[in-house]
Design a protein around this motif. Structure first.
Motif, PDB file in Angstrom:
ATOM      1  N   ALA A  94      -5.148  -5.102  12.463  1.00 34.89           N
ATOM      2  CA  ALA A  94      -6.424  -5.139  13.026  1.00 34.89           C
ATOM      3  C   ALA A  94      -7.417  -4.496  12.227  1.00 34.89           C
ATOM      4  O   ALA A  94      -8.729  -5.164  12.063  1.00 34.89           O
ATOM      5  N   ALA A  95      -7.115  -3.260  11.831  1.00 43.47           N
ATOM      6  CA  ALA A  95      -8.153  -2.532  11.118  1.00 43.47           C
ATOM      7  C   ALA A  95      -8.541  -2.992   9.747  1.00 43.47           C
ATOM      8  O   ALA A  95      -9.829  -3.050   9.526  1.00 43.47           O
ATOM      9  N   ALA A  96      -7.271  -3.826   9.036  1.00 43.86           N
ATOM     10  CA  ALA A  96      -7.903  -4.403   7.894  1.00 43.86           C
ATOM     11  C   ALA A  96      -8.414  -5.581   8.059  1.00 43.86           C
ATOM     12  O   ALA A  96      -9.596  -5.875   7.194  1.00 43.86           O
ATOM     13  N   VAL A  97      -8.384  -6.423   9.034  1.00 41.30           N
ATOM     14  CA  VAL A  97      -8.945  -7.645   9.288  1.00 41.30           C
ATOM     15  C   VAL A  97     -10.487  -7.018   9.673  1.00 41.30           C
ATOM     16  O   VAL A  97     -11.621  -7.837   8.957  1.00 41.30           O
ATOM     17  N   LEU A  98     -10.650  -6.237  10.335  1.00 45.31           N
ATOM     18  CA  LEU A  98     -11.996  -5.662  10.754  1.00 45.31           C
ATOM     19  C   LEU A  98     -12.854  -5.144   9.501  1.00 45.31           C
ATOM     20  O   LEU A  98     -13.912  -5.660   9.397  1.00 45.31           O
ATOM     21  N   HIS A  99     -12.077  -4.308   8.645  1.00 47.34           N
ATOM     22  CA  HIS A  99     -12.759  -4.142   7.435  1.00 47.34           C
ATOM     23  C   HIS A  99     -13.320  -5.095   6.626  1.00 47.34           C
ATOM     24  O   HIS A  99     -14.201  -5.126   5.685  1.00 47.34           O
ATOM     25  N   ASP A 100     -12.250  -6.074   6.280  1.00 40.85           N
ATOM     26  CA  ASP A 100     -12.546  -7.179   5.385  1.00 40.85           C
ATOM     27  C   ASP A 100     -13.653  -8.063   5.919  1.00 40.85           C
ATOM     28  O   ASP A 100     -14.680  -8.514   5.243  1.00 40.85           O
ATOM     29  N   ALA A 101     -14.267  -7.927   7.157  1.00 46.89           N
ATOM     30  CA  ALA A 101     -15.258  -8.633   7.856  1.00 46.89           C
ATOM     31  C   ALA A 101     -16.738  -7.688   7.665  1.00 46.89           C
ATOM     32  O   ALA A 101     -17.677  -8.395   7.095  1.00 46.89           O
ATOM     33  N   ILE A 102     -16.446  -6.658   7.954  1.00 50.36           N
ATOM     34  CA  ILE A 102     -17.838  -5.581   7.945  1.00 50.36           C
ATOM     35  C   ILE A 102     -18.264  -5.240   6.629  1.00 50.36           C
ATOM     36  O   ILE A 102     -19.272  -4.618   6.566  1.00 50.36           O
ATOM     37  N   VAL A 103     -17.371  -5.274   5.722  1.00 43.47           N
ATOM     38  CA  VAL A 103     -17.908  -4.971   4.219  1.00 43.47           C
ATOM     39  C   VAL A 103     -19.061  -5.837   3.697  1.00 43.47           C
ATOM     40  O   VAL A 103     -19.508  -5.606   3.034  1.00 43.47           O
ATOM     41  N   VAL A 104     -18.979  -7.149   4.480  1.00 40.13           N
ATOM     42  CA  VAL A 104     -20.036  -8.224   3.917  1.00 40.13           C
ATOM     43  C   VAL A 104     -20.939  -8.547   4.992  1.00 40.13           C
ATOM     44  O   VAL A 104     -20.362  -8.985   6.081  1.00 40.13           O
ATOM     45  N   GLU A 105     -22.125  -8.276   4.865  1.00 38.81           N
ATOM     46  CA  GLU A 105     -23.109  -8.668   5.796  1.00 38.81           C
ATOM     47  C   GLU A 105     -23.204 -10.300   5.911  1.00 38.81           C
ATOM     48  O   GLU A 105     -22.983 -11.045   5.121  1.00 38.81           O
ATOM     49  N   GLY A 106     -23.209 -10.451   7.267  1.00 37.13           N
ATOM     50  CA  GLY A 106     -23.061 -12.218   7.531  1.00 37.13           C
ATOM     51  C   GLY A 106     -21.668 -12.601   7.747  1.00 37.13           C
ATOM     52  O   GLY A 106     -21.548 -13.807   8.310  1.00 37.13           O
ATOM     53  N   ASP A 107     -20.460 -11.812   7.477  1.00 40.75           N
ATOM     54  CA  ASP A 107     -19.111 -12.255   7.728  1.00 40.75           C
ATOM     55  C   ASP A 107     -18.695 -11.686   9.283  1.00 40.75           C
ATOM     56  O   ASP A 107     -17.493 -12.068   9.580  1.00 40.75           O
ATOM     57  N   TYR A 108     -19.713 -11.117   9.897  1.00 38.91           N
ATOM     58  CA  TYR A 108     -19.290 -10.705  11.266  1.00 38.91           C
ATOM     59  C   TYR A 108     -20.664 -10.639  12.077  1.00 38.91           C
ATOM     60  O   TYR A 108     -21.638 -10.821  11.570  1.00 38.91           O
ATOM     61  N   ASP A 109     -20.453 -10.224  13.420  1.00 35.22           N
ATOM     62  CA  ASP A 109     -21.179 -10.061  14.469  1.00 35.22           C
ATOM     63  C   ASP A 109     -21.617  -8.892  14.861  1.00 35.22           C
ATOM     64  O   ASP A 109     -20.385  -8.186  15.190  1.00 35.22           O
ATOM     65  N   GLY A 110     -22.732  -8.337  14.796  1.00 38.59           N
ATOM     66  CA  GLY A 110     -22.718  -6.820  15.259  1.00 38.59           C
ATOM     67  C   GLY A 110     -23.602  -6.324  14.434  1.00 38.59           C
ATOM     68  O   GLY A 110     -24.729  -6.616  13.565  1.00 38.59           O
ATOM     69  N   PRO A 111     -23.775  -4.587  14.515  1.00 37.76           N
ATOM     70  CA  PRO A 111     -24.586  -3.934  13.863  1.00 37.76           C
ATOM     71  C   PRO A 111     -24.887  -4.131  12.364  1.00 37.76           C
ATOM     72  O   PRO A 111     -23.469  -4.214  11.767  1.00 37.76           O
ATOM     73  N   VAL A 112     -25.759  -3.970  11.679  1.00 35.48           N
ATOM     74  CA  VAL A 112     -25.991  -4.014  10.185  1.00 35.48           C
ATOM     75  C   VAL A 112     -25.665  -2.797   9.667  1.00 35.48           C
ATOM     76  O   VAL A 112     -26.367  -1.823   9.856  1.00 35.48           O
ATOM     77  N   ILE A 113     -24.362  -2.461   8.932  1.00 39.56           N
ATOM     78  CA  ILE A 113     -24.231  -1.122   8.231  1.00 39.56           C
ATOM     79  C   ILE A 113     -23.800  -1.580   6.681  1.00 39.56           C
ATOM     80  O   ILE A 113     -23.787  -2.556   6.272  1.00 39.56           O
ATOM     81  N   ASP A 114     -23.904  -0.375   5.986  1.00 35.85           N
ATOM     82  CA  ASP A 114     -23.543  -0.517   4.403  1.00 35.85           C
ATOM     83  C   ASP A 114     -22.025  -0.529   4.317  1.00 35.85           C
ATOM     84  O   ASP A 114     -21.348  -0.149   5.413  1.00 35.85           O
ATOM     85  N   ARG A 115     -21.819  -0.752   3.101  1.00 32.05           N
ATOM     86  CA  ARG A 115     -20.270  -0.589   2.645  1.00 32.05           C
ATOM     87  C   ARG A 115     -19.649   0.693   2.927  1.00 32.05           C
ATOM     88  O   ARG A 115     -18.531   0.766   3.364  1.00 32.05           O
ATOM     89  N   VAL A 116     -20.239   1.831   2.555  1.00 31.02           N
ATOM     90  CA  VAL A 116     -19.766   3.245   2.856  1.00 31.02           C
ATOM     91  C   VAL A 116     -19.410   3.520   4.223  1.00 31.02           C
ATOM     92  O   VAL A 116     -18.391   4.034   4.585  1.00 31.02           O
ATOM     93  N   GLU A 117     -20.386   2.991   5.150  1.00 30.75           N
ATOM     94  CA  GLU A 117     -20.168   3.150   6.718  1.00 30.75           C
ATOM     95  C   GLU A 117     -19.020   2.244   7.031  1.00 30.75           C
ATOM     96  O   GLU A 117     -18.095   2.544   7.971  1.00 30.75           O
ATOM     97  N   ALA A 118     -18.862   1.123   6.525  1.00 24.32           N
ATOM     98  CA  ALA A 118     -17.819   0.140   6.795  1.00 24.32           C
ATOM     99  C   ALA A 118     -16.232   0.748   6.727  1.00 24.32           C
ATOM    100  O   ALA A 118     -15.413   0.669   7.363  1.00 24.32           O
ATOM    101  N   ASP A 119     -16.266   1.706   5.534  1.00 24.94           N
ATOM    102  CA  ASP A 119     -15.250   2.195   5.155  1.00 24.94           C
ATOM    103  C   ASP A 119     -14.794   3.422   5.949  1.00 24.94           C
ATOM    104  O   ASP A 119     -13.636   3.500   6.230  1.00 24.94           O
ATOM    105  N   ARG A 120     -15.919   4.331   6.442  1.00 26.93           N
ATOM    106  CA  ARG A 120     -15.556   5.119   7.196  1.00 26.93           C
ATOM    107  C   ARG A 120     -15.104   4.609   8.652  1.00 26.93           C
ATOM    108  O   ARG A 120     -14.244   5.339   9.385  1.00 26.93           O
TER     109      ARG A 120
END
Length: 247
Positions: A74-100
């Motif tokens: 589930a964490a891997a799926v989440l990360h695949d989504a939040i590293v790309v803006e527009g691939d998810y719904d929610g707060p806008v973050i950069d890739r470094v924060e997505a990794d954290r």
């Protein structure tokens, strides 16, 4: 910290997927993740055109250490989504924060500490590689560390078996003393080289130290896989580049 949840009913997360091509998958149910650092949750959609995942994007030579799926799926799926803006719904973050967030989510799912930090370091390398600012500076730092650690590790091995005497910390000592010196160097050398990674230095230290201790295992796996592919080709013949037409 945070928690995963099922978007439809708010209960425990249910990871249901459908294969797209045998490698990539799309979700059949939306999954959500609520981080303590944000008021809004991150929601991974089920829209095939917006999002697909391959779970943990682990190179095949390292799947013996970190499989592509597991309790951290589930964490891997989440990360695949939040590293790309527009691939998810929610707060806008950069890739470094997505990794954290990925690293935190791994631990919340019960991923062992060492594995979670190794996986975080791996995605940090991918982030460095795709950085739009000073891209070649970051790529050069990655290549330098990996190349130098691999080279020093191989030279140290030859030094250990008295094929040559090059590295000052090895020298003409007992086997135990050389093994201890080599282990110390496997920590110190990558840590120094990781300083070239700047704000990613912590990921560089983890990557370099792990590579220093695993380089021989990795090369052995590459050699064995190469022998297997050769044997498979001899037995089965060349793989057709185009599938035969239906008759």
């Amino acid at each position: 910290m945070g928690r995963f949840f099922d978007v439809a009913d708010g209960g425990p997360v249910r990871l249901e997927v459908r294969s797209v091509d045998g490698r990539d998958f799309t979700l059949l149910r939306r999954i959500g993740y609520l981080s303590d650092d944000y008021d809004q949750p991150f929601v991974v959609p089920i829209d095939l055109e917006r999002f697909r995942t391959d779970f943990a994007s682990v190179p095949w030579i390292f799947t013996w250490l970190v499989p592509r799926s597991g309790r951290y799926a589930a964490a891997a799926v989440l990360h695949d989504a939040i590293v790309v803006e527009g691939d998810y719904d929610g707060p806008v973050i950069d890739r470094v924060e997505a990794d954290r967030i990925f690293r935190v989510a791994l631990r919340e799912l019960g991923t062992p500490v060492l594995r979670s930090w190794l996986m975080w370091a791996a995605v940090s390398i991918a982030t460095m590689w795709t950085m739009p600012q000073r891209r070649w500076r970051w790529r050069g730092a990655v290549v330098l560390l990996i190349g130098m650690v691999t080279a020093v590790g191989l030279v140290a091995t030859g030094d250990l078996f008295d094929l040559w005497s090059v590295l000052p910390w090895m020298g003409e000592r007992s086997l135990a003393a050389e093994l201890a010196a080599g282990a110390a160097a496997a920590v110190v050398v990558p840590s120094v080289l990781a300083l070239s990674w700047g704000r990613f230095a912590r990921a560089g230290i983890i990557t370099g130290v792990a590579l220093a201790f695993l380089v021989h295992v990795t090369l052995a796996i590459v050699a064995l896989f190469g022998l297997y592919r050769l044997a498979e080709r001899l037995v089965s013949g060349p793989t057709p580049s185009v599938a035969p037409a239906d008759r």
